[in-house]
Design an enzyme around this catalytic site. Structure first.
Site, PDB file in Angstrom:
ATOM      1  N   LYS A 134      44.207  51.999  29.793  1.00  0.00           N
ATOM      2  CA  LYS A 134      45.283  51.134  29.296  1.00  0.00           C
ATOM      3  C   LYS A 134      46.638  51.597  29.808  1.00  0.00           C
ATOM      4  O   LYS A 134      47.484  50.777  30.188  1.00  0.00           O
ATOM      5  CB  LYS A 134      45.280  51.123  27.761  1.00  0.00           C
ATOM      6  N   HIS A 270      10.787  26.495  52.201  1.00  0.00           N
ATOM      7  CA  HIS A 270      11.586  25.878  51.138  1.00  0.00           C
ATOM      8  C   HIS A 270      10.968  26.098  49.768  1.00  0.00           C
ATOM      9  O   HIS A 270      10.863  25.184  48.944  1.00  0.00           O
ATOM     10  CB  HIS A 270      11.811  24.393  51.405  1.00  0.00           C
TER      11      HIS A 270
END
Length: 509
Positions: A134, A270
């Site tokens: 922080k 595919h």
């Protein structure tokens, strides 16, 4: 300058801290970290000397103190903050080097108890990491030993780390605590039997050039734990970088391979099998899978579940393939395949496990989660619902076809004979359409009698059965379960076809 050091992973720690000490930094340390540094000749200040309070509750409480967090969180650019620190005898801390208790390693141990797991939940560590992250404009947070050299180098060169480095380290620190909390939450929620939240954690394996189409961006992520039958943990021996579509197709091929124990080969295009076969040898399985559809295999993927030999590699050499997958390769096979520079050759761990395999599929604004469909039903004579009973040869083919059809996009039809595919119908909006495609493929290849048809879903009408009979189908395997099952059974009886109901559906959308 003062550094606070408290780590579980002590890799590379001593040289890093000695480097700080040589630059005139004070070192504050806790517990085992202090012991290691003291034994290594580093002069340290114990955390209790800073707080004026002993470590209590078996070390559960030691750094949760204003003299620690005030020293980290106090903003140097706010005079009131600095005055408060001075009034309370708090010394600023400019660097926090912390990584957390080994919770992941603990719960991975066989027979670990919940008590052991809980005692490896870090409390003070995440608090210090978050405080330092922080206040990144004033404090350097280091939670990864891989960052030690960079941080020490910048301090040597500039007297302190640069703003950009501290910001990146802050983001990395929040990631560290977020992953840690997610891991704990997942474990505790499992113990409590809660499932209304889903936490997933994956690491970037590689950025992809593009996604399904060139205008789409894409990345490839891997789970943290190695998995078998996984592209994320495959060894790429040669060839171009995998594309998004390559990964999708190769994953589908591995899911087919997973279902077979005997020598097996599948050619896939595919995400649908276009040729598949089992045989006594992998060489014969490859040849029959290739001959099942010599057209569709072009530009496709081939996967085998045995060591890929020189004979198989020679068969593949003249064919344009995108990927070849096997659990291992002979040196001769690799030499042959190396002539095809762009061919991607992947070695994949194919160790089987009974553990359920999670499957996640994203949808717009959401995620679907299920267990991968790894269930296999063996086709038996007891499943027969028609007057005509299956022969042993038909049962073997129905068993093979039933395993294959579950990996074809619904509506799915597989037509097989002699343990290899001869026609595949995938993804049509009606089942008769899929059957017609598969049956015409078989007919075009010269197969017109003794065929086996497998359907991933039930046949509610007699139309598919009647069509199949016209093309030489003598046996059908399907789930059953339609309110109109009697219609398809009656049609099969009329045409002398044997039919099995497995009782299990295998849709693949």
């Amino acid at each position: 300058m003062r550094a606070l050091v408290s780590v579980s992973d002590k890799t590379g720690l001593v040289p890093f801290v000695k480097g700080l000490e040589a630059l005139g930094w004070e070192i504050v340390a806790t517990g085992g970290t202090k012991k290691l540094l003291d034994e290594s000749g580093v002069k340290t200040i114990g955390i209790s000397e800073v707080t004026g309070f002993p470590e209590i509750c078996d070390g559960r409480v030691k750094t949760l103190h204003p003299k620690v967090h005030g020293g980290i969180l106090g903003r140097r650019d706010i005079p009131e903050h600095m005055a408060t620190l001075k009034e309370n005898g708090i010394t600023t801390i400019e660097l926090v080097c912390v990584n957390l208790y080994p919770f992941r390693q603990t719960i991975a141990k066989e027979g670990v108890t919940m008590e052991d797991a809980i005692e490896n939940i870090d409390i003070g560590g995440p608090s210090m990491v978050r405080s330092a992250a922080k206040n990144w404009k004033d404090v350097t947070i280091v939670c990864d030993p891989n960052d030690y050299d960079k941080v020490l180098g910048e301090i040597r060169e500039n007297g302190f780390t640069c703003d950009d480095t501290r910001l990146k380290l802050s983001a990395k620190a929040y990631t560290h605590t977020a992953e840690y909390d997610m891991m704990i939450a997942t474990y505790m929620r499992k113990q409590a039997g809660l499932n209304e939240k889903l936490f997933l954690e994956y690491d970037l394996k590689q950025p992809l050039r593009y996604g399904e189409n060139p205008h789409q961006t894409a990345n490839f992520y891997s789970s943290l734990e190695p998995a078998s039958f996984s592209l994320a943990f495959a060894k790429q021996i040669q060839g171009k970088e995998l594309s998004y579509n390559n990964i999708q197709d190769a994953n589908a091929a591995l899911n087919v391979v997973r279902d077979f124990d005997e020598p097996f080969c599948v050619a896939l295009k595919h995400m649908n099998p276009c040729g598949a076969a089992v045989a006594d040898t992998i060489e014969k399985a490859w040849q029959e899978a290739y001959e099942a559809d010599k057209v569709s295999i072009y530009g496709g993927i081939v996967a085998v579940n045995r060591e890929l030999t020189a004979e198989v590699a020679l068969g593949m050499k003249p064919i344009f393939l995108e990927i070849v997958i096997a659990p291992s390769f002979t040196p001769e096979a690799l030499e042959i395949l190396s002539a095809k520079k762009n061919l991607r050759v992947l070695q994949v761990d194919m160790t089987k496990s009974a553990a359920p395999v999670p499957q996640f599929i994203s949808v717009n604004g959401g995620m679907l989660a299920q267990q991968l469909d790894t269930q296999i039903e063996k086709c038996t004579a007891e499943m027969c619902v028609t007057k005509a009973k299956p022969t042993a040869a038909q049962l073997a083919d129905m068993d093979f076809g039933w395993k294959i059809v579950k990996h074809i996009k619904s509506n799915a039809i597989a037509v097989v004979r002699d343990n290899h595919t001869i026609g595949v119908g995938a993804g049509q909006t009606n089942r008769v359409g899929s059957a017609e495609i598969a049956l015409k493929e078989a007919q075009a290849a010269g197969f017109t009698e003794g065929l086996i048809l497998a359907s991933d879903g039930f046949l509610p009408f007699g139309d598919t059965v009647a069509l199949a009979a016209q093309y030489g189908v003598t046996a059908i395997v399907q789930p059953g379960g339609s309110i109109r099952d009697e219609e398809s059974i009656a049609k099969a009886d009329e045409l002398g076809i044997t039919m099995l109901f497995t009782g299990v559906r295998h849709f693949k959308h």
